[in-house]
Design an enzyme around this catalytic site. Structure first.
Site, mmCIF file in Angstrom:
data_model
loop_
_atom_site.group_PDB
_atom_site.id
_atom_site.type_symbol
_atom_site.label_atom_id
_atom_site.label_comp_id
_atom_site.label_asym_id
_atom_site.label_seq_id
_atom_site.Cartn_x
_atom_site.Cartn_y
_atom_site.Cartn_z
ATOM 1 N NE ARG A 37 -3.860 -2.364 1.392
ATOM 2 C CZ ARG A 37 -4.686 -2.747 0.437
ATOM 3 N NH1 ARG A 37 -4.983 -1.944 -0.563
ATOM 4 N NH2 ARG A 37 -5.227 -3.950 0.465
ATOM 5 C CG HIS A 67 0.768 -9.450 -6.162
ATOM 6 N ND1 HIS A 67 0.489 -8.111 -6.356
ATOM 7 C CD2 HIS A 67 -0.397 -10.107 -6.423
ATOM 8 C CE1 HIS A 67 -0.785 -7.975 -6.703
ATOM 9 N NE2 HIS A 67 -1.340 -9.174 -6.765
ATOM 10 C CE1 TYR A 70 -3.061 -6.062 -4.388
ATOM 11 C CE2 TYR A 70 -3.079 -5.483 -2.061
ATOM 12 C CZ TYR A 70 -3.204 -6.424 -3.060
ATOM 13 O OH TYR A 70 -3.480 -7.722 -2.724
ATOM 14 C CG HIS A 107 -3.830 -5.920 -9.304
ATOM 15 N ND1 HIS A 107 -4.475 -5.541 -8.158
ATOM 16 C CD2 HIS A 107 -3.506 -7.229 -9.142
ATOM 17 C CE1 HIS A 107 -4.544 -6.580 -7.335
ATOM 18 N NE2 HIS A 107 -3.959 -7.605 -7.912
ATOM 19 C CD GLU A 142 -4.315 -10.900 -9.595
ATOM 20 O OE1 GLU A 142 -3.262 -10.353 -9.216
ATOM 21 O OE2 GLU A 142 -5.152 -11.384 -8.823
ATOM 22 C CG ASP A 176 -7.711 -13.837 -8.046
ATOM 23 O OD1 ASP A 176 -8.773 -14.350 -7.641
ATOM 24 O OD2 ASP A 176 -6.916 -13.241 -7.301
ATOM 25 C CG HIS A 179 -9.520 -11.162 -9.022
ATOM 26 N ND1 HIS A 179 -8.261 -10.645 -9.234
ATOM 27 C CD2 HIS A 179 -9.771 -10.989 -7.700
ATOM 28 C CE1 HIS A 179 -7.779 -10.191 -8.096
ATOM 29 N NE2 HIS A 179 -8.664 -10.395 -7.145
ATOM 30 C CG HIS A 211 -3.574 -15.107 -7.686
ATOM 31 N ND1 HIS A 211 -3.578 -13.753 -7.917
ATOM 32 C CD2 HIS A 211 -2.284 -15.464 -7.458
ATOM 33 C CE1 HIS A 211 -2.328 -13.308 -7.852
ATOM 34 N NE2 HIS A 211 -1.530 -14.320 -7.584
ATOM 35 C CG ASP A 224 -10.717 -8.192 -5.719
ATOM 36 O OD1 ASP A 224 -10.506 -9.243 -5.077
ATOM 37 O OD2 ASP A 224 -9.812 -7.437 -6.108
ATOM 38 C CG HIS A 226 -9.298 -12.775 -2.335
ATOM 39 N ND1 HIS A 226 -7.948 -12.887 -2.528
ATOM 40 C CD2 HIS A 226 -9.751 -11.996 -3.349
ATOM 41 C CE1 HIS A 226 -7.600 -12.204 -3.612
ATOM 42 N NE2 HIS A 226 -8.662 -11.648 -4.120
ATOM 43 C CD GLU A 256 -3.769 -13.590 -4.575
ATOM 44 O OE1 GLU A 256 -4.841 -13.622 -5.206
ATOM 45 O OE2 GLU A 256 -2.874 -12.768 -4.807
HETATM 46 ZN ZN ZN Z 1 -8.322 -9.914 -5.277
HETATM 47 FE FE FE Z 2 -5.101 -12.375 -7.013
HETATM 48 FE FE FE Z 3 -3.548 -9.534 -7.149
#
Ligand code: ZN
Ligand code: FE
Ligand code: FE
Length: 280
Positions: A37, A67, A70, A107, A142, A176, A179, A211, A224, A226, A256
């Site tokens: 973040r 990864h 974000y 992403h 992704e 994913d 997703h 994922h 989105d 999880h 995840e």
């Molecule tokens: Zn996600």
């Molecule tokens: Fe993912």
């Molecule tokens: Fe991701």
């Protein structure tokens, strides 16, 4: 071989992640390249990396997945964020070369009102700036839930990015399961059709990782969030089909799910009971 692992915290370094993976009977894992973040990255510790690589060889840890943060948005409408994102991507890929031959997932980004076409072009422009013929890392786009102005909720969008990138031999896709469910691809009831569609639009040879997540929200909710394996709208039966599907079973599956380490250990053990043996 069943390639299964989960997302691990990178705060204690690579060797620590390797040991953590082995402690939960994983043979791969995912980690954030930097604060997810924020954006700060730790200094590369070549000693830690050397010990990690030896540890992987001795303990059967295969290809790992990095990864991106974000905060990276290559198709932001703000030039400052675009520039910062390109720098992050380029720095991440330079760092990845300390661990040659692994995977890096990001992403695609949110176009924040500029429109999907403009967003796709910006993402492709960034990749054209940063990818090099020498890099050993495969960069994965992704599949996204299509939340807000997210790019990547449709396979076609990922295809257009790939088509616009000159060195697209360096590009692949990470699917994913939460997703795609939320985006409106029915992996729960029509897995074969979804994979057919993926193959037709992108090509299954571009699929490098899964994922593996359940979803808190219904099909096509564009949310989105999880859920733990078996606790969501996808459910354990569909997840069992996903890990055993002949077109997917050779890929690495990365959890995840909302878990601590012990929860991940339990999910990995559970998934192993659902995994059918490899045919010789
Ligand atoms: Zn996600
Ligand atoms: Fe993912
Ligand atoms: Fe991701």
């Amino acid at each position: 071989m069943f390639k299964i692992g989960c997302h691990l915290s990178a705060s204690k370094g690579f060797l620590a992640m390797g040991k953590e993976a082995v402690s939960i009977k994983a043979n791969t894992f995912q980690f954030f390249t930097r604060n997810p973040r924020g954006g700060n990255a730790k200094e590369i510790d070549t000693c830690d990396i050397a010990m990690f690589m030896r540890y992987c060889e001795e303990n059967g840890i295969g290809r790992i997945l990095a990864h991106a943060s974000y905060t990276m948005n290559l198709c932001s409408d703000k030039e400052g964020i675009q520039k910062f994102s390109i720098e992050m991507l380029s720095d991440d890929l330079a760092r990845m070369e300390h661990l040659p031959g692994n995977l890096y997932n990001f992403h695609p980004g949110s176009h924040v009102g500029q429109g999907a076409d403009a967003g796709i072009q910006l993402i492709a422009d960034a990749l054209n700036l940063v990818l090099t013929p020498e890099q050993s890392t495969t960069v994965l786009l992704e599949t996204m839930a299509g939340k807000g102005s997210e790019i990547g909720g449709r396979f076609e969008e990922l295809r257009s990015i790939i088509d616009k990138v000159k060195l697209n031999g360096k590009l692949g896709v990470c699917l994913d399961t939460c997703h795609v469910n939320d985006a409106g691809y029915d992996v729960t009831n029509h897995l074969d059709d979804v994979l057919c569609e993926f193959d037709k639009v992108i090509g299954l040879e571009r699929l490098f990782a899964i994922h593996l997540n359940d979803s808190k929200n219904p099909f096509k909710s564009h949310k989105d969030r999880h859920e733990v394996i078996g606790g969501g709208t996808i459910g354990i039966d569909a997840i069992a089909k996903i890990i055993n599907h002949k077109k997917l079973r050779g890929l690495p599956f990365l959890l995840e799910t909302p878990n601590e380490l012990d929860g991940y250990a339990k999910e990995i053990a559970l998934l192993k009971t659902y995994r059918k043996p490899d045919l010789l």
